[in-house]
Design an enzyme around this catalytic site. Structure first.
Site, PDB file in Angstrom:
ATOM      1  N   LYS A 184      70.648 -15.331  33.930  1.00 23.33           N
ATOM      2  CA  LYS A 184      69.971 -14.055  33.236  1.00 23.33           C
ATOM      3  C   LYS A 184      70.984 -13.995  31.969  1.00 23.33           C
ATOM      4  O   LYS A 184      72.083 -14.176  32.426  1.00 23.33           O
ATOM      5  CB  LYS A 184      69.960 -13.090  33.855  1.00 23.33           C
ATOM      6  CG  LYS A 184      69.037 -11.952  33.435  1.00 23.33           C
ATOM      7  CD  LYS A 184      67.464 -12.450  33.764  1.00 23.33           C
ATOM      8  CE  LYS A 184      66.559 -11.345  33.316  1.00 23.33           C
ATOM      9  NZ  LYS A 184      65.417 -11.686  33.723  1.00 23.33           N
TER      10      LYS A 184
HETATM   11  P1  NAD Z   1      58.865  -5.557  27.189  1.00 24.55           P
HETATM   12  O1  NAD Z   1      60.016  -5.209  26.314  1.00 24.55           O
HETATM   13  O2  NAD Z   1      57.568  -6.254  26.670  1.00 24.55           O
HETATM   14  O3  NAD Z   1      58.031  -4.198  27.906  1.00 24.55           O
HETATM   15  C1  NAD Z   1      58.694  -3.167  28.251  1.00 24.55           C
HETATM   16  C2  NAD Z   1      57.897  -1.848  28.309  1.00 24.55           C
HETATM   17  O4  NAD Z   1      58.396  -1.036  29.300  1.00 24.55           O
HETATM   18  C3  NAD Z   1      57.452  -1.251  27.008  1.00 24.55           C
HETATM   19  O5  NAD Z   1      56.171  -0.644  27.191  1.00 24.55           O
HETATM   20  C4  NAD Z   1      58.723  -0.034  27.096  1.00 24.55           C
HETATM   21  O6  NAD Z   1      58.147   1.070  26.292  1.00 24.55           O
HETATM   22  C5  NAD Z   1      58.384   0.356  28.597  1.00 24.55           C
HETATM   23  N1  NAD Z   1      59.599   1.056  29.145  1.00 24.55           N
HETATM   24  C6  NAD Z   1      60.906   0.801  29.066  1.00 24.55           C
HETATM   25  N2  NAD Z   1      61.632   1.659  29.806  1.00 24.55           N
HETATM   26  C7  NAD Z   1      60.825   2.617  29.957  1.00 24.55           C
HETATM   27  C8  NAD Z   1      61.067   3.906  30.906  1.00 24.55           C
HETATM   28  N3  NAD Z   1      62.040   4.135  31.278  1.00 24.55           N
HETATM   29  N4  NAD Z   1      59.863   4.683  31.273  1.00 24.55           N
HETATM   30  C9  NAD Z   1      58.622   4.058  30.898  1.00 24.55           C
HETATM   31  N5  NAD Z   1      58.528   2.943  30.002  1.00 24.55           N
HETATM   32  C10 NAD Z   1      59.606   2.307  29.951  1.00 24.55           C
HETATM   33  O7  NAD Z   1      59.085  -6.201  28.439  1.00 24.55           O
HETATM   34  P2  NAD Z   1      58.436  -7.014  29.574  1.00 24.55           P
HETATM   35  O8  NAD Z   1      58.491  -8.508  29.251  1.00 24.55           O
HETATM   36  O9  NAD Z   1      57.029  -6.661  29.669  1.00 24.55           O
HETATM   37  O10 NAD Z   1      59.334  -6.797  30.984  1.00 24.55           O
HETATM   38  C11 NAD Z   1      59.148  -5.672  31.910  1.00 24.55           C
HETATM   39  C12 NAD Z   1      59.804  -5.866  33.072  1.00 24.55           C
HETATM   40  O11 NAD Z   1      59.096  -6.915  33.788  1.00 24.55           O
HETATM   41  C13 NAD Z   1      61.249  -6.174  33.330  1.00 24.55           C
HETATM   42  O12 NAD Z   1      61.818  -5.684  34.123  1.00 24.55           O
HETATM   43  C14 NAD Z   1      61.305  -7.712  32.916  1.00 24.55           C
HETATM   44  O13 NAD Z   1      62.721  -8.159  33.516  1.00 24.55           O
HETATM   45  C15 NAD Z   1      60.204  -7.863  34.242  1.00 24.55           C
HETATM   46  N6  NAD Z   1      59.670  -9.292  33.971  1.00 24.55           N
HETATM   47  C16 NAD Z   1      59.238  -9.933  32.762  1.00 24.55           C
HETATM   48  C17 NAD Z   1      58.671 -11.137  32.874  1.00 24.55           C
HETATM   49  C18 NAD Z   1      58.034 -11.637  31.539  1.00 24.55           C
HETATM   50  O14 NAD Z   1      57.716 -12.880  31.497  1.00 24.55           O
HETATM   51  N7  NAD Z   1      58.095 -10.871  30.297  1.00 24.55           N
HETATM   52  C19 NAD Z   1      58.886 -11.870  34.154  1.00 24.55           C
HETATM   53  C20 NAD Z   1      59.114 -11.311  35.231  1.00 24.55           C
HETATM   54  C21 NAD Z   1      59.946  -9.997  35.094  1.00 24.55           C
END
Ligand code: NAD
Length: 421
Positions: free
Chosen positions: A111
């Site tokens: 990471k």
């Molecule tokens: P992103 O940045 O595209 O979206 C994050 C979303 O969460 C946004 O809508 C933001 O406004 C919201 N957010 C952030 N803090 C918040 C809070 N305190 N309360 C409510 N909403 C909140 O990120 P993403 O890629 O969608 O990733 C989201 C999660 O999924 C992370 O934990 C990431 O590690 C995990 N993840 C992502 C992927 C991927 O392929 N993108 C894969 C596995 C896990």
């Protein structure tokens, strides 16, 4: 300040380690091996000088933590956030190792992140941060070493910059150096929606166990970025009733169901779900406690903790985000009979299609989207059955089952390879 900090709950690494310890004990893992697997192989800290648009020089802290190469090259996202810490990177890197092992793909975990606030940076500044960060960790990444991917606040464009920077240094184009790239640069069809699709596939399997129909299943999603919005779109199209969605700016709730296609259009314009006319306004934390069948946290870590775990009304928790639930909350949910699909299973669709992307780049031969989605489903359904079956056989909850299965697979690879001296 994150919820974990404010409540003095465990940090991301401590949460991972607490779960690891329970699983390792149940596996009777050798003490030395336990010590080895609990810590990352390598931690890289860089200080990135970047010229801001104002002409001022700023220095950003960046990290790349590589947890394990026992089963193959490291794999893991890069996030840009003011809250990035080395501890968080450590915990998430280890979780990537377990996640890759749960879905049985030949990667270890890593990471990375840069401590910065993308909302306050221009595209040019973000590009310079990304390129200098890549240059600083260049010796440790690459298709055979460590393959970055998007995560919070990073996207296909960020991956294109990383790939280009890496390629310029090695003097030829290396598309397999990152995943989650734009399609035109060697990205995989289906990658953008893969994590959300994986969440849906895992949730579908849980529904089967309950004998529920999608149409009668109310879903609440926290986070409307890549994971949350794609999960919402696909689940809505498949017949689930999405009754609540929130992002950092606020939430929106409608017991009759939200029109997700319209909500996606609204967010394109307003950059938040707040104020969407198709429902009532609700807070992003409050939304977690509403009555529903499926709760899908897809935002950030530790949002379900000892303070609110008793108020969670969902029967199924499908963890789209990484580490959304703290270990004390785990125990409460387990006691209350909530069926948890742990993050290292529920959100493993992203890394699985990243694996497909890496394979396609190395072969120079690209698959149609139907094939990607079908192979993703095959892997996710097997992983779901492996984890739930393991839990039933060993009488442990799904989270510990996923950890035990993964640690066992990684430990077995280490035993086969032996320790190089
Ligand atoms: P992103 O940045 O595209 O979206 C994050 C979303 O969460 C946004 O809508 C933001 O406004 C919201 N957010 C952030 N803090 C918040 C809070 N305190 N309360 C409510 N909403 C909140 O990120 P993403 O890629 O969608 O990733 C989201 C999660 O999924 C992370 O934990 C990431 O590690 C995990 N993840 C992502 C992927 C991927 O392929 N993108 C894969 C596995 C896990």
């Amino acid at each position: 300040m994150s919820v974990a900090e404010s409540e003095k709950e465990l940090s991301v690494y401590e949460s991972m380690a607490a779960r690891f310890d329970v699983a390792a004990r149940k596996l009777n893992l050798d003490e030395g091996l336990c010590h080895y697997l609990r810590m990352p192989n390598r931690e890289i800290i860089v200080h990135i000088p970047v010229m801001l648009d104002s002409g001022k020089l700023a220095v950003f802290d960046g990290y790349r933590v590589q947890h394990s190469i026992a089963r193959g090259p490291c794999k893991g996202g890069v996030r840009f956030s003011p809250h990035v810490t080395l501890d968080e990177m450590r915990g998430l890197a280890a979780e990537m190792t377990w996640k890759c092992a749960v879905v049985n793909i030949p990667f270890g975990g890593a990471k990375g992140g840069v401590v910065c606030d993308p909302a306050k940076l221009s595209q040019g500044e973000l590009e310079r941060i990304t390129r200098r960060y890549t240059a600083e960790i260049l010796d440790y990444i690459g298709p055979e070493r460590d393959v970055p991917a998007p995560d919070m606040n990073t996207n296909e464009q960020t991956m294109a910059w990383i790939m280009d920077t890496y390629s310029m240094h090695v003097r030829h184009t290396v598309t397999a150096s990152v995943t989650g790239k734009p399609l035109d640069l060697g990205g995989s069809r289906g990658r953008r929606a893969a994590t959300g699709r994986g969440c849906m596939i895992a949730t579908d399997q849980a529904l089967k166990r309950f004998g529920w129909k999608r149409e009668a299943t109310r879903v609440i999603i926290q986070g409307f970025g890549n994971v949350g919005s794609q999960a919402a779109r696909l689940m809505h199209e498949a017949g689930y009733r999405i009754i609540g969605v929130a992002d950092i700016g606020g939430g929106i709730f409608n017991t009759h169901g939200l029109d997700i296609a319209q909500l996606i259009e609204y967010v394109k314009e307003h950059r938040t779900v707040r104020g969407f006319p198709g429902g009532e306004s609700i807070g992003p934390q409050e939304i977690l406690e509403q009555d529903c069948e499926v709760l899908l946290p897809a935002a950030t870590e530790s949002v379900i903790n000892s303070k609110n775990a008793r108020k969670i009304k969902a029967r199924i928790l499908s963890e789209g985000a990484n580490s959304p639930t703290t270990p004390p909350a785990d125990d409460i949910l387990f006691e209350r009979g909530v069926f948890v699909i742990p993050d290292i299973l529920a959100n493993s669709g992203g890394v699985t299609v990243s694996y497909f992307e890496w394979v396609q780049d190395r072969q120079g031969y690209f698959w149609p989207e139907g094939m990607v989605n079908e192979r993703l489903k095959h892997i996710m359904v097997n992983a779901f059955n492996d984890v739930v079956g393991y839990g039933e056989r060993h009488n442990v909850n799904n989270r510990i089952a996923a950890y035990m299965l993964a640690i066992d697979r990684v430990a077995f690879s280490i035993k086969l390879r032996g320790i190089y001296a």
